[in-house]
Write a protein that holds these residues in place. Structure first.
Motif, short mmCIF file in Angstrom:
data_model
loop_
_atom_site.label_atom_id
_atom_site.label_comp_id
_atom_site.label_asym_id
_atom_site.label_seq_id
_atom_site.Cartn_x
_atom_site.Cartn_y
_atom_site.Cartn_z
N SER A 182 0.66 4.08 -2.77
CA SER A 182 0.60 5.38 -2.51
C SER A 182 1.69 6.62 -2.83
O SER A 182 1.33 7.69 -2.65
CB SER A 182 0.01 5.49 -1.12
OG SER A 182 -1.10 4.57 -1.01
N ALA A 235 0.79 -1.29 -0.12
CA ALA A 235 -0.09 -0.03 -0.14
C ALA A 235 0.94 1.17 0.01
O ALA A 235 0.36 2.47 -0.70
CB ALA A 235 -0.78 -0.05 1.14
N TRP A 282 -6.92 1.88 1.44
CA TRP A 282 -6.86 1.08 0.09
C TRP A 282 -8.40 0.34 0.35
O TRP A 282 -8.24 -0.69 0.79
CB TRP A 282 -5.95 0.03 0.10
CG TRP A 282 -5.62 -0.39 -1.57
CD1 TRP A 282 -6.52 -0.56 -2.35
CD2 TRP A 282 -4.50 -1.27 -1.60
NE1 TRP A 282 -5.91 -1.09 -3.36
CE2 TRP A 282 -4.79 -1.61 -3.03
CE3 TRP A 282 -3.26 -1.62 -0.93
CZ2 TRP A 282 -3.93 -2.58 -3.99
CZ3 TRP A 282 -2.36 -2.36 -1.97
CH2 TRP A 282 -2.90 -2.79 -3.17
#
Length: 263
Positions: free
Chosen positions: A42, A38, A117
């Motif tokens: 990002s 994640a 997420w």
């Protein structure tokens, strides 16, 4: 209910016993890997998204600390005390049962991941529920222990994450700027003819842009062909003045003809 679940677990294959014992800890490592994925996902997105990923583990730790405080206050004995046969070995005395720390961490990790997420919700929440149930399956927790732990983790971890994200987001922006070697955006000086623009009041003009004839070129310089003889006082700063119109030559000649001796 606890006795029924433990009794059923003892009738299952040995491979399932092993899977249930190591599955909880393996699931926590899987959650850690998802946080890394994640974060990579990002990195080029909005700074707040990456800040949510970074603040997530801190939120989980906060939920875990609360669960430890509750354990010390409640002091519930483990259900495996008293000679109950279980798949996993019973924890030592003083390791209290309520709430389940594994359930807190699993649910907290799932909820914190979903903040950054959302598409993972259908994967991480069922996984956290299985991990929580495995603590009853192996015999080290009551069902209400894992239910309370799941609720604590699912509520407190994202709450602490959201409380921290406001402080983490500016740090993310600063770290990105330093890692990428980015500079602050240039400040626009405005269009020609405005205060602070090139060619106005002593500011060097762009060689590729012709000067405005009606704009003073600098202190003490004639204002332009439209206003002959007018000079700009030194240190003066005022906006662009309109060019004065030349007097009507026909009117001037008529005025001179009426004055005696003008001819």
């Amino acid at each position: 209910m606890y006795q029924d679940i433990v009794g059923f677990s003892l009738t299952t294959p040995a491979w399932l016993h092993t899977f249930a014992e190591v599955g909880t800890d393996a699931g926590l490592f899987l959650f850690a890997a998802l946080f890394v994925v994640a974060a990579v996902r990002s990195w080029r997105g909005p700074a707040r998204d990456l800040a949510l990923v970074i603040a997530g583990p801190a939120g989980i730790v906060g939920a875990y600390v609360v669960s430890e405080v509750v354990k010390l206050l409640v002091r519930e004995e483990r259900p495996c005390r008293g000679g109950v046969t279980t798949i996993a070995a019973c924890p030592p005395p003083g390791d209290w049962s309520f709430p389940s720390n594994h359930s807190v961490i699993a649910a907290g990790a799932a909820a914190a991941l979903v903040l950054a997420w959302r598409a993972l919700a259908w994967v991480v929440f069922p996984l956290a529920a299985v991990m929580a149930f495995s603590r009853v399956f192996v015999g080290v927790h009551y069902p209400h222990d894992v239910a309370a732990g799941f609720l604590l983790g699912a509520v407190l971890a994202p709450l602490f994450t959201l409380l921290l994200v406001g402080a983490v987001t500016p740090a993310v922006r600063l770290a990105r700027a330093r890692l990428t070697g980015g500079n602050p955006p240039p400040v626009s000086l405005g269009a020609p003819g405005h205060l602070g623009a090139p060619g106005h009041l002593g500011v060097p003009a762009d060689p590729g842009v012709p000067a405005d004839p009606g704009v003073p070129a600098g202190p003490g310089v004639p204002a332009g062909p439209g206003v002959p003889g007018v000079r700009v006082p030194r240190g003066a700063a005022f906006p662009h003045q309109p060019v004065a119109e030349a007097p009507n030559r026909s009117v001037a000649s008529m005025s001179r003809s009426r004055v005696p001796g003008s001819e």
